[in-house]
Scaffold this active site. Structure first.
Site, short mmCIF file in Angstrom:
data_model
loop_
_atom_site.label_atom_id
_atom_site.label_comp_id
_atom_site.label_asym_id
_atom_site.label_seq_id
_atom_site.Cartn_x
_atom_site.Cartn_y
_atom_site.Cartn_z
N HIS A 160 -1.72 12.31 0.24
CA HIS A 160 -2.73 11.27 0.55
C HIS A 160 -3.38 11.53 1.92
CE1 HIS A 160 -3.87 7.11 -1.07
NE2 HIS A 160 -4.82 7.50 -0.25
N ARG A 184 -6.62 7.62 -6.99
CA ARG A 184 -5.37 6.87 -7.04
C ARG A 184 -4.47 7.50 -8.10
NH1 ARG A 184 -6.45 5.40 -2.79
NH2 ARG A 184 -6.68 3.30 -1.93
N GLU A 244 3.79 7.37 -5.44
CA GLU A 244 3.73 7.92 -4.08
C GLU A 244 4.32 7.00 -3.02
OE1 GLU A 244 -0.59 8.49 -3.57
OE2 GLU A 244 -0.50 6.99 -2.00
P1 NAI Z 1 -16.87 3.04 -4.45
O1 NAI Z 1 -16.54 1.61 -4.69
O2 NAI Z 1 -18.02 3.40 -3.57
O3 NAI Z 1 -17.11 3.78 -5.86
C1 NAI Z 1 -16.31 3.59 -6.98
C2 NAI Z 1 -17.18 3.93 -8.19
O4 NAI Z 1 -16.35 3.85 -9.34
C3 NAI Z 1 -18.33 2.94 -8.39
O5 NAI Z 1 -19.54 3.64 -8.57
C4 NAI Z 1 -17.93 2.17 -9.64
O6 NAI Z 1 -19.04 1.75 -10.44
C5 NAI Z 1 -17.09 3.22 -10.36
N1 NAI Z 1 -16.24 2.64 -11.39
C6 NAI Z 1 -15.63 1.44 -11.42
N2 NAI Z 1 -14.99 1.27 -12.59
C7 NAI Z 1 -15.22 2.40 -13.31
C8 NAI Z 1 -14.83 2.82 -14.61
N3 NAI Z 1 -14.11 2.01 -15.41
N4 NAI Z 1 -15.22 4.03 -15.03
C9 NAI Z 1 -15.97 4.83 -14.24
N5 NAI Z 1 -16.38 4.48 -13.00
C10 NAI Z 1 -16.00 3.27 -12.55
O7 NAI Z 1 -15.51 3.70 -3.94
P2 NAI Z 1 -15.34 5.05 -3.11
O8 NAI Z 1 -15.44 4.77 -1.66
O9 NAI Z 1 -16.21 6.09 -3.71
O10 NAI Z 1 -13.82 5.37 -3.41
C11 NAI Z 1 -13.36 5.70 -4.70
C12 NAI Z 1 -11.85 5.67 -4.73
O11 NAI Z 1 -11.34 6.70 -3.90
C13 NAI Z 1 -11.24 4.38 -4.13
O12 NAI Z 1 -11.15 3.36 -5.11
C14 NAI Z 1 -9.89 4.84 -3.68
O13 NAI Z 1 -8.97 4.60 -4.73
C15 NAI Z 1 -10.04 6.33 -3.48
N6 NAI Z 1 -9.88 6.75 -2.08
C16 NAI Z 1 -8.94 7.71 -1.79
C17 NAI Z 1 -8.76 8.15 -0.49
C18 NAI Z 1 -7.77 9.24 -0.14
O14 NAI Z 1 -7.49 9.43 1.06
N7 NAI Z 1 -7.24 9.97 -1.09
C19 NAI Z 1 -9.54 7.56 0.60
C20 NAI Z 1 -10.54 6.61 0.20
C21 NAI Z 1 -10.67 6.22 -1.11
#
Ligand code: NAI
Length: 339
Positions: free
Chosen positions: A302, A241, A270
């Site tokens: 994105h 993000r 964005e």
């Molecule tokens: P997820 O929920 O599986 O993993 C997120 C991880 O971040 C978790 O392991 C969590 O413990 C960790 N986390 C939470 N707070 C934290 C902190 N303060 N410091 C360090 N780690 C922390 O989510 P997923 O599926 O891996 O997606 C991650 C991010 O990717 C989403 O939140 C979204 O913003 C972004 N995304 C971007 C896309 C794109 O097309 N560019 C598409 C899909 C997701």
């Protein structure tokens, strides 16, 4: 066979042609009425919704308290996010107004992880420049020098679905992988990943890849101070993000050479730019213009999620989430239900 869910109407916002293609295709098994709006959902456009229990939104729709209050007045019962991140929804307000909020927690972690690696390879080996060069019969290699990824240290911030998938790819390239997350993964440790503190990630990494959600703790995790810890000429990749990066500090870091390479698929402002063709417009956002002017910055709009497999999963999981909420008021996959 159609499940005939009472021909419930779903109002889609920020609709692109590919959304229509995939949602129409998979709706054959559900029988919802689909109402597509190209506009973003925000306080100005919420008035477009008429009789409708369900709205389906994406990453740059603005679902703040004002919007949620109006959705509740219009008797909306479900906000279905067709994405994983949910930083654009006021969950407290949704709870207060008894609106359920669901998302697609993991539609294709590989799609995003592979795009992050594509950005690293492009920035490093400059294939985008080589492509243009040879088309002009310029076969010189000057300026295209890269480095071996093998043996380099990659720091991953956020080791959820995408971070884990990205870690496997990085290990496959023979990189040393360091990780930081508030919850450590035993599975990754078994694969040889070392979990360390955030400061150690900054200090030891040649490449830093962001895969955590945007929240109060992670906002501007890449800032003026964190940059001072980093190696000179560090590569920073953000497919998560835009708000994870303090744009002004990163611009300074690029000007000073502290940042050697920047790959961003997301950008803090964005919502005014991405998913649109603005090729004939005058862009008013000076920060993105400055970023795009650096030869060592790669911006994609994105698109990390944008694969056939991901769009299929997004449509299927979104419809199944809505169906579960309508028929059972619950969703089996707890990660999909936010409120
Ligand atoms: P997820 O929920 O599986 O993993 C997120 C991880 O971040 C978790 O392991 C969590 O413990 C960790 N986390 C939470 N707070 C934290 C902190 N303060 N410091 C360090 N780690 C922390 O989510 P997923 O599926 O891996 O997606 C991650 C991010 O990717 C989403 O939140 C979204 O913003 C972004 N995304 C971007 C896309 C794109 O097309 N560019 C598409 C899909 C997701």
């Amino acid at each position: 066979m159609s499940l005939n869910l009472g021909a419930k109407k779903i109002a889609f916002f920020s609709t692109q042609p590919y959304d229509k293609t995939f949602f129409n295709k998979y709706n054959e098994d559900f029988g919802f009425q689909l109402d597509f709006f190209e506009t973003q959902l925000n306080p100005q456009t919420v008035a477009l919704i008429e009789e409708c229990e369900i709205v389906c939104v994406f990453v740059n729709d603005i679902i703040n308290e004002t919007v949620i209050k109006q959705l509740a007045e219009k008797k909306v019962k479900i906000i279905a996010l067709r994405c994983a991140g949910f930083n654009n929804v006021d969950l407290e307000a949704a709870k207060k107004h008894h609106i359920k909020v669901c998302r697609v927690p993991a539609y294709s972690p590989q799609a995003v992880a592979e795009h992050a690696m594509a950005m690293i390879l492009t920035l490093n080996r400059k294939t985008h420049k080589a492509y243009n060069r040879v088309r002009e019969q310029n076969f010189s290699l000057n300026g295209l020098l890269g480095f071996d990824l093998f043996g380099k240290t990659i720091g991953i911030i956020g080791t959820g679905n995408i971070g884990k998938a990205f870690s496997k790819i990085a290990l496959g390239f023979g990189c040393k992988v360091l990780a930081y997350d508030i919850v450590e993964s035993d599975e990754m440790k078994k694969d040889g990943v070392s979990f360390v503190g955030l400061e150690e990630i900054f200090k030891a990494s040649d490449i830093i890849s962001l895969h955590c959600p945007l929240n109060d703790q992670t906002k501007h995790v890449i800032n003026k101070t964190s940059l001072t810890f980093m190696k000179d000429s560090v590569m920073i990749i953000n497919t998560s993000r835009g708000g994870l990066i303090e744009t002004s500090s990163v611009i300074e870091g690029l000007k000073e050479g502290k940042i050697g390479y920047l790959g961003i698929d997301v950008y803090e402002q964005e919502e005014k730019l991405f998913f649109r063709d603005l090729s004939a417009d005058i862009i008013q956002d000076d920060a993105i213009q400055r970023l795009m002017s650096f030869p060592n910055v790669l911006v994609t709009a994105h698109q990390a999620f944008f694969t056939n497999e991901a769009l299929t999963q997004i449509a299927l999981v979104t419809f199944n989430n809505i169906k579960s909420l309508l028929t059972q008021n619950d969703i089996e996959n707890k990660a999909a239900l936010l409120v």
